[in-house]
Design a protein around this motif. Sequence first.
Motif, PDB file in Angstrom:
ATOM      1  N   TYR A   1       0.823  -1.212   0.000  1.00  0.00           N
ATOM      2  CA  TYR A   1       0.000   0.000   0.000  1.00  0.00           C
ATOM      3  C   TYR A   1       0.859   1.265   0.000  1.00  0.00           C
TER       4      TYR A   1
ATOM      5  N   SER B   1      -7.612  -6.084   1.999  1.00  0.00           N
ATOM      6  CA  SER B   1      -6.502  -5.298   2.535  1.00  0.00           C
ATOM      7  C   SER B   1      -6.365  -5.577   4.023  1.00  0.00           C
TER       8      SER B   1
ATOM      9  N   ILE C   1      -2.356  -4.936  -0.072  1.00  0.00           N
ATOM     10  CA  ILE C   1      -3.612  -5.066  -0.803  1.00  0.00           C
ATOM     11  C   ILE C   1      -3.477  -6.260  -1.734  1.00  0.00           C
TER      12      ILE C   1
END
Length: 409
Positions: free
Chosen positions: A64, A265, A274
């Motif tokens: 992420y 996530s 993710i």
Amino acid sequence: MKFRFTPKSSPVRLATIALVTAAFGLAFAQTPAPAPSPAAPAPAITEIPPAPVPAGKAWVIMDYTTGQVLAGENYNERLEPASITKVMTSYVVAAEIANGKVKRDDPVMMSERAWREGGAATDGSYSGFPVNQTAPLEAMEKGMAVQSGNDAAIALAEHVAGSEEAFASLMNAYAERLGMKDSHFVNAHGLSAPEHYSTAYDLALLGRAMIRDYPETYAYNKIKEFKVGAMNPQPNRNLLLWRDPSVDGIKTGHHSGAGYCLMSSAQRGDQRLIAVVMGSTSEKQRASDSLALLNWGFRFYETHRLYDVGTAIATQRVWKGKSKQVQLGVATPLLVSVPRDRYDALKPAMEVPKQLVAPITKGQALGMVKVTLDGKVVAEAPLVAVDAVEEGGFFRRLWDAFWMWWDSD
């Protein structure tokens, strides 16, 4: 980490480096080697095993913080995203709220079209808001996110843009802005339609943007059940919310053309990942495969912040300026995802012009910093001036012009 400069070094600098290197070499040569420890630990394994391969058509796992793809297969293949489409719908609604176009307490009408095309009479999932009645926009959003309500998605689209067709144009405009180059939307709910497609990679980008830009709306995706009126509460279809407390979203999807899809996530400590799985074989399979990907990513990768904004990471000579030097830094934080225990193997290098000439403005791009691991670039960013350097006086410019000529090839 120490920088390697690509511009040529001066003979004086090279001589100085040679002397320092020789001094250190002599010091190490005169120091007796320590006795080996009888119980020395085994060296860390640096080779990462392959990621677990999900059943299905395409998948990807992304860090992420950096947006770096850690592993994946067919993740740029255009596929039907099914109800993961509703993440794009949520993003557009959240963006329009942020822009002051709509409000969370707006009354949203469950139109006959929304009820007919996405309600209980269809084969898809629905929220159950009564037809020709209104409900607060926030409730409609939860009905779409938690219950995966097709009716709620259409109603929201009509409220924001007047029609679902107009809303789809907004979806595509926002998708382009997010860099989703292989996505095209024609509806707000994700039921099968010609020219309605996305990719695992694009959906991971979308999930990253949703978490980053609109965390309040993203939080709806971790609600485990939602109730509309007198109906029984409907559970969230993301099974990982019950299996792993670190998972806090994001969206499931399924229809005959798309198979079983899941964007998930999780955050553990300061690290968030993710995962997107598309075209899986069952609800349980997509959940198991997604959790395996997340566990693999957290086990074998870590995220590091290399340089912060405003911090000088190098100093470079400046000609014809009031100051003879300029400090170089990055305009945005430079982060990198690397295999665990490989941070010390990162090698940063700076690429700047041989001669920098004033005036230089604060924030002006002056080169690039690139970070490699085993010869592969894993992170890069423009180098900018931390502070401005004003142009020097006449004699400074004249003197430096002479030395620039002398120093030129």
